[in-house]
Design an enzyme around this catalytic site. Structure first.
Site, PDB file in Angstrom:
ATOM      1  N   GLN A  47      53.587 -33.989 -28.660  1.00 54.97           N
ATOM      2  CA  GLN A  47      53.667 -32.793 -27.818  1.00 54.97           C
ATOM      3  C   GLN A  47      53.723 -33.197 -26.341  1.00 54.97           C
ATOM      4  O   GLN A  47      53.103 -34.196 -25.934  1.00 54.97           O
ATOM      5  CB  GLN A  47      52.442 -31.870 -27.999  1.00 54.97           C
ATOM      6  CG  GLN A  47      52.494 -30.977 -29.209  1.00 54.97           C
ATOM      7  CD  GLN A  47      51.952 -31.634 -30.477  1.00 54.97           C
ATOM      8  OE1 GLN A  47      51.180 -32.608 -30.414  1.00 54.97           O
ATOM      9  NE2 GLN A  47      52.370 -31.135 -31.634  1.00 54.97           N
ATOM     10  N   ASN A  65      56.077 -28.576 -28.470  1.00 51.63           N
ATOM     11  CA  ASN A  65      56.246 -29.493 -29.600  1.00 51.63           C
ATOM     12  C   ASN A  65      57.431 -30.422 -29.366  1.00 51.63           C
ATOM     13  O   ASN A  65      58.279 -30.170 -28.501  1.00 51.63           O
ATOM     14  CB  ASN A  65      56.467 -28.697 -30.890  1.00 51.63           C
ATOM     15  CG  ASN A  65      55.178 -28.151 -31.472  1.00 51.63           C
ATOM     16  OD1 ASN A  65      54.123 -28.779 -31.390  1.00 51.63           O
ATOM     17  ND2 ASN A  65      55.256 -26.970 -32.046  1.00 51.63           N
ATOM     18  N   CYS A  74      46.820 -26.411 -29.201  1.00 47.65           N
ATOM     19  CA  CYS A  74      46.863 -27.813 -29.618  1.00 47.65           C
ATOM     20  C   CYS A  74      45.467 -28.383 -29.411  1.00 47.65           C
ATOM     21  O   CYS A  74      45.066 -28.647 -28.267  1.00 47.65           O
ATOM     22  CB  CYS A  74      47.904 -28.588 -28.818  1.00 47.65           C
ATOM     23  SG  CYS A  74      48.021 -30.320 -29.330  1.00 47.65           S
ATOM     24  N   GLY A  75      44.742 -28.552 -30.508  1.00 48.85           N
ATOM     25  CA  GLY A  75      43.347 -28.950 -30.405  1.00 48.85           C
ATOM     26  C   GLY A  75      43.162 -30.322 -29.798  1.00 48.85           C
ATOM     27  O   GLY A  75      42.355 -30.512 -28.876  1.00 48.85           O
ATOM     28  N   HIS A 151      48.438 -21.530 -39.343  1.00 48.24           N
ATOM     29  CA  HIS A 151      48.223 -22.613 -40.320  1.00 48.24           C
ATOM     30  C   HIS A 151      48.149 -22.054 -41.738  1.00 48.24           C
ATOM     31  O   HIS A 151      47.579 -20.976 -41.948  1.00 48.24           O
ATOM     32  CB  HIS A 151      46.913 -23.350 -40.022  1.00 48.24           C
ATOM     33  CG  HIS A 151      46.971 -24.213 -38.797  1.00 48.24           C
ATOM     34  ND1 HIS A 151      47.236 -25.550 -38.835  1.00 48.24           N
ATOM     35  CD2 HIS A 151      46.840 -23.898 -37.470  1.00 48.24           C
ATOM     36  CE1 HIS A 151      47.249 -26.046 -37.605  1.00 48.24           C
ATOM     37  NE2 HIS A 151      47.017 -25.059 -36.758  1.00 48.24           N
ATOM     38  N   GLU A 200      53.049 -30.842 -39.117  1.00 44.01           N
ATOM     39  CA  GLU A 200      52.973 -29.931 -37.978  1.00 44.01           C
ATOM     40  C   GLU A 200      54.295 -29.212 -37.716  1.00 44.01           C
ATOM     41  O   GLU A 200      55.360 -29.841 -37.704  1.00 44.01           O
ATOM     42  CB  GLU A 200      52.597 -30.692 -36.701  1.00 44.01           C
ATOM     43  CG  GLU A 200      51.139 -31.036 -36.599  1.00 44.01           C
ATOM     44  CD  GLU A 200      50.759 -31.379 -35.176  1.00 44.01           C
ATOM     45  OE1 GLU A 200      51.381 -30.829 -34.244  1.00 44.01           O
ATOM     46  OE2 GLU A 200      49.855 -32.226 -35.001  1.00 44.01           O
ATOM     47  N   ARG A 201      54.198 -27.919 -37.479  1.00 41.23           N
ATOM     48  CA  ARG A 201      55.343 -27.124 -37.040  1.00 41.23           C
ATOM     49  C   ARG A 201      55.980 -27.799 -35.831  1.00 41.23           C
ATOM     50  O   ARG A 201      55.274 -28.147 -34.881  1.00 41.23           O
ATOM     51  CB  ARG A 201      54.869 -25.719 -36.662  1.00 41.23           C
ATOM     52  CG  ARG A 201      55.881 -24.816 -36.041  1.00 41.23           C
ATOM     53  CD  ARG A 201      55.334 -23.440 -35.693  1.00 41.23           C
ATOM     54  NE  ARG A 201      54.254 -23.497 -34.697  1.00 41.23           N
ATOM     55  CZ  ARG A 201      53.753 -22.394 -34.118  1.00 41.23           C
ATOM     56  NH1 ARG A 201      54.189 -21.187 -34.455  1.00 41.23           N
ATOM     57  NH2 ARG A 201      52.781 -22.499 -33.218  1.00 41.23           N
ATOM     58  N   CYS A 209      45.659 -33.603 -36.404  1.00 39.00           N
ATOM     59  CA  CYS A 209      45.989 -32.271 -35.886  1.00 39.00           C
ATOM     60  C   CYS A 209      44.668 -31.526 -35.691  1.00 39.00           C
ATOM     61  O   CYS A 209      43.965 -31.258 -36.672  1.00 39.00           O
ATOM     62  CB  CYS A 209      46.886 -31.533 -36.886  1.00 39.00           C
ATOM     63  SG  CYS A 209      47.326 -29.868 -36.363  1.00 39.00           S
ATOM     64  N   GLY A 210      44.345 -31.249 -34.422  1.00 38.53           N
ATOM     65  CA  GLY A 210      43.056 -30.621 -34.133  1.00 38.53           C
ATOM     66  C   GLY A 210      42.969 -29.198 -34.661  1.00 38.53           C
ATOM     67  O   GLY A 210      41.987 -28.817 -35.308  1.00 38.53           O
ATOM     68  N   GLY A 212      44.738 -28.043 -37.018  1.00 35.59           N
ATOM     69  CA  GLY A 212      44.783 -28.143 -38.488  1.00 35.59           C
ATOM     70  C   GLY A 212      43.395 -28.388 -39.058  1.00 35.59           C
ATOM     71  O   GLY A 212      42.999 -27.796 -40.070  1.00 35.59           O
TER      72      GLY A 212
HETATM   73  N1  API Z   1      52.417 -28.248 -34.003  1.00 29.09           N
HETATM   74  C1  API Z   1      51.402 -27.260 -33.568  1.00 29.09           C
HETATM   75  C2  API Z   1      50.927 -27.542 -32.135  1.00 29.09           C
HETATM   76  C3  API Z   1      50.146 -28.779 -32.022  1.00 29.09           C
HETATM   77  C4  API Z   1      48.974 -28.770 -32.942  1.00 29.09           C
HETATM   78  C5  API Z   1      48.265 -30.103 -33.086  1.00 29.09           C
HETATM   79  N2  API Z   1      48.856 -31.209 -32.376  1.00 29.09           N
HETATM   80  C6  API Z   1      46.827 -29.950 -32.699  1.00 29.09           C
HETATM   81  O1  API Z   1      46.197 -30.938 -32.292  1.00 29.09           O
HETATM   82  O2  API Z   1      46.320 -28.830 -32.817  1.00 29.09           O
HETATM   83  C7  API Z   1      52.037 -25.882 -33.562  1.00 29.09           C
HETATM   84  O3  API Z   1      53.241 -25.780 -33.524  1.00 29.09           O
HETATM   85  O4  API Z   1      51.268 -24.920 -33.599  1.00 29.09           O
END
Ligand code: API
Length: 272
Positions: A47, A65, A74-75, A151, A200-201, A209-210, A212
């Site tokens: 990101q 992204n 984005c955590g 999610h 991840e989207r 993924c935080g 996630g």
């Molecule tokens: N791909 C996620 C954003 C980044 C999430 C991930 N990198 C995290 O740490 O939360 C989305 O499109 O919502």
């Protein structure tokens, strides 16, 4: 013209961080964000994070992204910018107002309240988001949670055996998810431990993924599979997630500054 950036990561989920408060940063378009994120021809990251001034918080954090799409949360990046700030901060995001505090083991972040309504995820139809009556091959009855971003969470016997490269994009782009979706494959190993992989989207599989980890922990707690404080273990390492007082999600984990550099917007076809 040279624009400064900071390369950072949270458990291997990596970021290029630009700060519009301290220098001329070109207008962040999807094309420029994707070009900077490209690991072959750009700086390379999962990101791109843009810090801007805010009227309602210490600063605003915008999240792009690797495909250039701007998203709500984005955590891992929230911990990274919290580390960079170096003191308690409130952070305005598209997903809501967050707060970060340097803590033992890295940075503690209040990620706000989870949302469960089908139209808050969002889903295309009215459904019970605790256990959605859908399936993809042997993956079925997932939960869905919005933790600022959307999610879907599959609880499986062996998270490591899931064909994530094939099933991740299939689910991410399913019409059931009008805003697409982050796809979590989780195995609960005890009342306070979950192992997780995330497609991840807009990115693909990341090392961590935080959001996630937050969504998966909340879904497990809603299902009575775990207590309200758990360790979520991802490929890149562990996060502590607590569904705390006031219905708020508390995430604690490491954040790392890797290096600093500069880039020339002209190299990406952008005037400085
Ligand atoms: N791909 C996620 C954003 C980044 C999430 C991930 N990198 C995290 O740490 O939360 C989305 O499109 O919502």
């Amino acid at each position: 013209m040279q624009v400064p950036f900071v390369k950072m990561h949270g458990l291997g989920n990596d970021f290029v961080v630009l700060d519009a408060r301290v220098g001329d940063v070109p207008e962040m378009t999807a094309r420029l964000a994707a070009a900077l994120a490209d690991r072959k021809t750009g700086i390379g990251c999962d990101q791109l994070i843009l810090i801007e001034p805010s009227d309602s918080a210490t600063f605003r954090m915008r999240i792009f992204n690797a495909d250039g799409g701007e998203v709500e949360a984005c955590g891992n990046a929230t911990r990274a910018v919290g580390l960079l700030h170096g003191a308690p901060a409130t952070i305005e995001t598209l997903g809501g107002l967050l707060s970060s505090n340097p803590a033992d083991g890295g940075v503690a972040v209040d990620m706000g309240e989870p949302r469960f309504d089908w139209n808050a995820i969002p889903l295309a139809y009215a459904m019970d988001t605790l256990s959605i009556p859908v399936g993809w091959e042997d993956l079925d009855a997932p939960s869905a949670v919005n933790v600022g971003n959307p999610h879907v969470v599959f609880f499986v016997p062996d998270y490591a055996a899931v064909e994530i490269e094939r099933l991740g994009p299939l689910i991410e782009h399913d019409p059931l998810f009008p805003a697409r979706i982050n796809v979590n494959f989780a195995t609960v190993t005890s009342r306070d431990a979950i192992r997780l992989r995330v497609w991840e989207r807009g990115v693909g599989e990341t090392r961590a993924c935080g959001t996630g980890a937050c969504a998966t922990a909340i879904a497990a707690m809603r299902r009575g599979l775990t207590d309200r404080k758990v360790t979520v273990s991802l490929e890149g390492g562990d996060l502590t997630i607590e569904w705390g007082a006031g219905n708020r999600i508390l995430m604690t984990g490491p954040a790392v500054e890797s290096f600093r550099g500069t880039f020339d917007p002209a190299a990406y076809g952008v005037a400085g």
